[in-house]
Design an enzyme around this catalytic site. Structure first.
Site, PDB file in Angstrom:
ATOM      1  N   HIS A  37      29.713  47.253  47.415  1.00 58.67           N
ATOM      2  CA  HIS A  37      28.445  47.246  46.680  1.00 58.67           C
ATOM      3  C   HIS A  37      28.526  46.346  45.455  1.00 58.67           C
ATOM      4  O   HIS A  37      27.747  46.489  44.517  1.00 58.67           O
ATOM      5  CB  HIS A  37      28.083  48.683  46.286  1.00 58.67           C
ATOM      6  CG  HIS A  37      27.919  49.561  47.481  1.00 58.67           C
ATOM      7  ND1 HIS A  37      26.698  49.846  48.038  1.00 58.67           N
ATOM      8  CD2 HIS A  37      28.850  50.160  48.271  1.00 58.67           C
ATOM      9  CE1 HIS A  37      26.880  50.615  49.105  1.00 58.67           C
ATOM     10  NE2 HIS A  37      28.175  50.817  49.278  1.00 58.67           N
ATOM     11  N   GLU A  76      51.255  34.448  38.858  1.00 57.38           N
ATOM     12  CA  GLU A  76      52.322  33.958  37.990  1.00 57.38           C
ATOM     13  C   GLU A  76      53.444  33.302  38.805  1.00 57.38           C
ATOM     14  O   GLU A  76      54.137  32.420  38.315  1.00 57.38           O
ATOM     15  CB  GLU A  76      52.871  35.128  37.149  1.00 57.38           C
ATOM     16  CG  GLU A  76      53.341  34.714  35.773  1.00 57.38           C
ATOM     17  CD  GLU A  76      53.465  35.892  34.817  1.00 57.38           C
ATOM     18  OE1 GLU A  76      52.510  36.161  34.076  1.00 57.38           O
ATOM     19  OE2 GLU A  76      54.522  36.539  34.798  1.00 57.38           O
ATOM     20  N   LYS A 129      52.094  31.928  23.982  1.00 56.08           N
ATOM     21  CA  LYS A 129      52.949  32.797  23.150  1.00 56.08           C
ATOM     22  C   LYS A 129      53.292  32.096  21.844  1.00 56.08           C
ATOM     23  O   LYS A 129      53.274  32.691  20.767  1.00 56.08           O
ATOM     24  CB  LYS A 129      54.247  33.141  23.893  1.00 56.08           C
ATOM     25  CG  LYS A 129      54.095  34.197  24.956  1.00 56.08           C
ATOM     26  CD  LYS A 129      55.476  34.595  25.457  1.00 56.08           C
ATOM     27  CE  LYS A 129      55.401  35.417  26.722  1.00 56.08           C
ATOM     28  NZ  LYS A 129      56.696  35.603  27.362  1.00 56.08           N
TER      29      LYS A 129
END
Ligand code: PA5
Length: 464
Positions: free
Chosen positions: A328, A299, A442
C-alpha cells in the site's frame, strides 16, 4: 535431513518476465560457471588467512565464543531490567535485526516473568538528544546494563552517548569506581582503540570484534551474539544454522549454489539497467533484516575504484520494503514505474502459531471471503499476488523461503546474504570489505565540532 532456507529464481528468467527484462538461466549458468567457480573457491580458500577480512565465514565454528558468551550471559541473568546497546552501522544493525526477528514482537512490553528474567533491549544508534532523553525517562540505570559496541572505539555517535551514560550511571550509582563496571560491557577490537584502553582503566568486561572482521559482517561475532545471549537466545544454535548452510554457500559449482547464483543474477541485472535491489520480507519481524541488508549491500558494493585502482563507480542501490505493508506504499511504483529494480522476497513457511480470522461480521458479505481463513494464508496469498503482479509486469524477482523463523534458519539467512555480498563484490572486482567513502564525512564532522588537527577542513566542511 536438516531443513535449510531455499531460493527460487523462476521469476528472474525470461520465460517468466520476458526476454527484455529477464535472463536466460541456462545461458547464465553456462557462461559464468568458470568465473564464479573461481570467485567461490578464492573466497572460501581465504577463510583462515589473516588480514583477508573473511574470518566471518568461519562463524559457524566458534564453540569457544558460544561458551564464553553464554557463560557471561548466564551470570548476568536476572540482574538487569534493561539492556542498552550503543553502536552504529555494522555495530548495531545485525543485533537489532536478530532480536527483532527472534524475540517476542512486543518483547519490551512483556512483564519480567514473561521475559523469563531477560532484559528489555534498546539500541541507540543516533545522537538525537530527544531520543536519548526519552530512553533515560523509561529505564532505571541502577538496573541497566550498557553494551558499548565499537570496533574502532572512536565513532562519534557511539562514544558521545557513552560519555553521557557514564556520567549518568556514576550519578545514580554514587560509588563510580566500584560499581560502574558492573553496568558496562564492551565489544571492541582485541588490542587497539580507545574502548580497549577504557576497558582496562574502568575494569570493564570486554568481548572481541575479531581483527579482520568488518562491522557489517560481524553479526555472528560478539557484536550480535552478546545481545542475543543476554536476551536468552542460544549462540550455539546460530552456529548450528550456519554449519548446516556452509556447504551450500561454499559449493563451487554455480548450478548448485543458490547464494552465488543470486550474487551473479543481482549483478547482471544491475549491469542490464536494474541498479535497484529491493529486499522485501513478508514479515514485520524480518523488517530490520532489510535495514541490515541495505547497509551491507550499499557499503560493501558502492565503490569508486576496482581492485586494479581503476575508477569504476559501481554499486547497486538497496531498498527496504515490507510485505504486506508496503503493497500500500511502494508496489504501485514497482509494478508501473521504471524497469530499474530487481526484487528479493523473503517468506516464512510455517508461523509460530496459527491465528484465524473469525467470522465475526456475517452481516458484511463483502468481507466473507476472509472469514475462517488464517492470517498466515492471507499473508501468503498477498505475497503470491505481489509476486505474480510483478511477473505479469515483467519485473524480475526471486524468493528466499525460510521453513521457520527460528534461530537456526535466521542464521542461515544472514550468512547466505553475507556470502552473496562478498561474491557480488568479487564479481565486480572491487573490495567489499572497505568503506573509504564514509571517511570524508567523518573528517568534516571532526572539523565542524572543533576537533584538533582538522582546522584546515572547516571551510570545506561548511561548504564555502
Ligand atoms: O560496517 C562497518 O564497518 C561500519 O558500518 C561500522 O560498523 C560503523 O561505522 C561503526 O564503526 P565502529 O564499530 O568502529 O564504531
Amino acid at each position: 535431513m536438516m531443513m535449510t532456507i531455499t531460493f527460487d529464481f523462476t521469476n528472474y528468467d525470461l520465460s517468466a518476465v520476458g526476454s527484455t527484462h529477464g535472463l536466460n538461466r541456462s545461458e547464465v549458468l553456462t557462461e559464468y560457471q568458470a568465473p564464479m567457480y573461481q570467485h567461490i573457491t578464492e573466497l572460501f580458500a581465504k577463510r583462515h588467512t589473516e588480514g583477508a577480512w573473511v574470518k566471518w565465514l568461519n562463524a559457524g565454528n566458534q564453540p569457544e565464543l558460544a561458551q564464553e558468551l553464554m557463560t557471561y550471559a548466564k551470570a548476568q541473568h536476572g540482574k538487569y531490567d534493561d539492556l542498552i546497546i550503543l553502536g552504529i552501522g555494522g555495530s548495531s544493525l545485525g543485533g537489532l535485526a536478530l532480536l527483532k526477528a527472534l524475540l517476542h514482537p512486543f518483547w519490551n512490553n512483556l512483564s519480567t516473568e514473561a521475559r523469563k528474567g531477560y532484559p528489555r533491549f534498546h539500541f541507540v544508534d543516533n545522537v538525537e538528544g530527544d531520543t536519548i532523553n526519552g530512553l533515560l525517562d523509561v529505564v532505571n540505570l541502577k538496573r541497566t546494563l550498557v553494551n558499548v559496541v565499537s570496533k574502532s572505539g572512536t565513532t562519534a555517535e557511539t562514544m558521545s552517548v557513552f560519555m553521557l551514560l557514564k556520567e549518568r550511571l556514576e550519578a545514580v550509582l554514587k560509588q563510580p569506581a566500584t560499581q560502574l563496571k558492573d553496568h558496562l560491557v564492551f565489544t571492541t577490537d582485541l588490542n587497539k582503540g580507545i574502548l580497549r584502553e577504557l576497558a582496562t582503566t574502568l575494569e570493564v568486561t570486554t568481548f572481541e570484534v575479531p581483527d579482520d572482521v568488518g562491522g557489517r559482517f560481524s553479526v555472528f561475532s560478539a557484536v550480535g551474539m552478546l545481545p542475543a545471549a543476554l536476551c536468552g537466545l542460544d549462540v550455539a544454535e546460530f552456529q548450528k544454522g550456519i554449519q548446516a548452510y556452509e556447504t551450500v554457500a561454499s559449493n563451487p559449482n554455480l548450478a548448485q549454489n543458490p547464494v552465488a547464483q543470486n550474487a551473479l543474477y543481482q549483478m547482471l541485472f544491475c549491469q542490464a539497467g536494474k541498479p535497484i535491489s529491493v529486499l522485501m520480507p513478508y514479515s514485520t519481524k524480518l523488517a530490520f533484516v532489510a535495514d541490515w541488508y541495505v547497509q551491507l549491500w550499499a557499503e560493501s558494493l558502492g565503490k569508486a575504484e576496482n581492485l586494479k585502482g581503476e575508477t569504476v563507480n559501481v554499486g547497486a542501490t538497496p531498498l527496504k520494503a515490507v510485505g504486506a505493508t508496503d503493497q500500500h506504499s511502494q508496489v504501485q511504483l514497482y509494478n508501473e514505474g521504471p524497469f530499474d529494480k530487481v526484487f528479493t522476497f523473503i517468506t516464512v513457511e510455517t508461523p509460530d502459531a496459527e491465528l484465524m480470522i473469525p467470522d465475526s461480521l456475517p452481516e458484511v458479505p463483502a468481507l466473507g471471503y476472509l472469514a475462517n481463513q488464517s492470517f498466515h494464508k492471507l499473508l501468503s496469498c498477498e505475497f503470491m499476488a505481489t509476486k505474480a503482479s510483478l511477473k505479469r509486469n515483467q519485473r524480475p524477482s526471486c524468493t528466499i523461503s525460510m521453513p521457520k523463523l527460528d534461530v537456526f534458519h535466521f542464521a542461515q539467512l544472514l550468512y547466505a546474504i553475507e556470502v552473496q555480498t562478498a561474491l557480488a563484490g568479487a564479481f565486480l572486482g572491487i573490495d567489499p570489505f572497505n568503506q573509504p567513502g564514509v571517511e570524508l564525512g567523518k573528517k568534516y564532522t571532526h572539523a565542524l565540532m572543533g576537533s584538533q588537527g582538522y582546522e584546515h577542513l572547516i571551510n570545506e566542511a561548511m561548504g564555502v
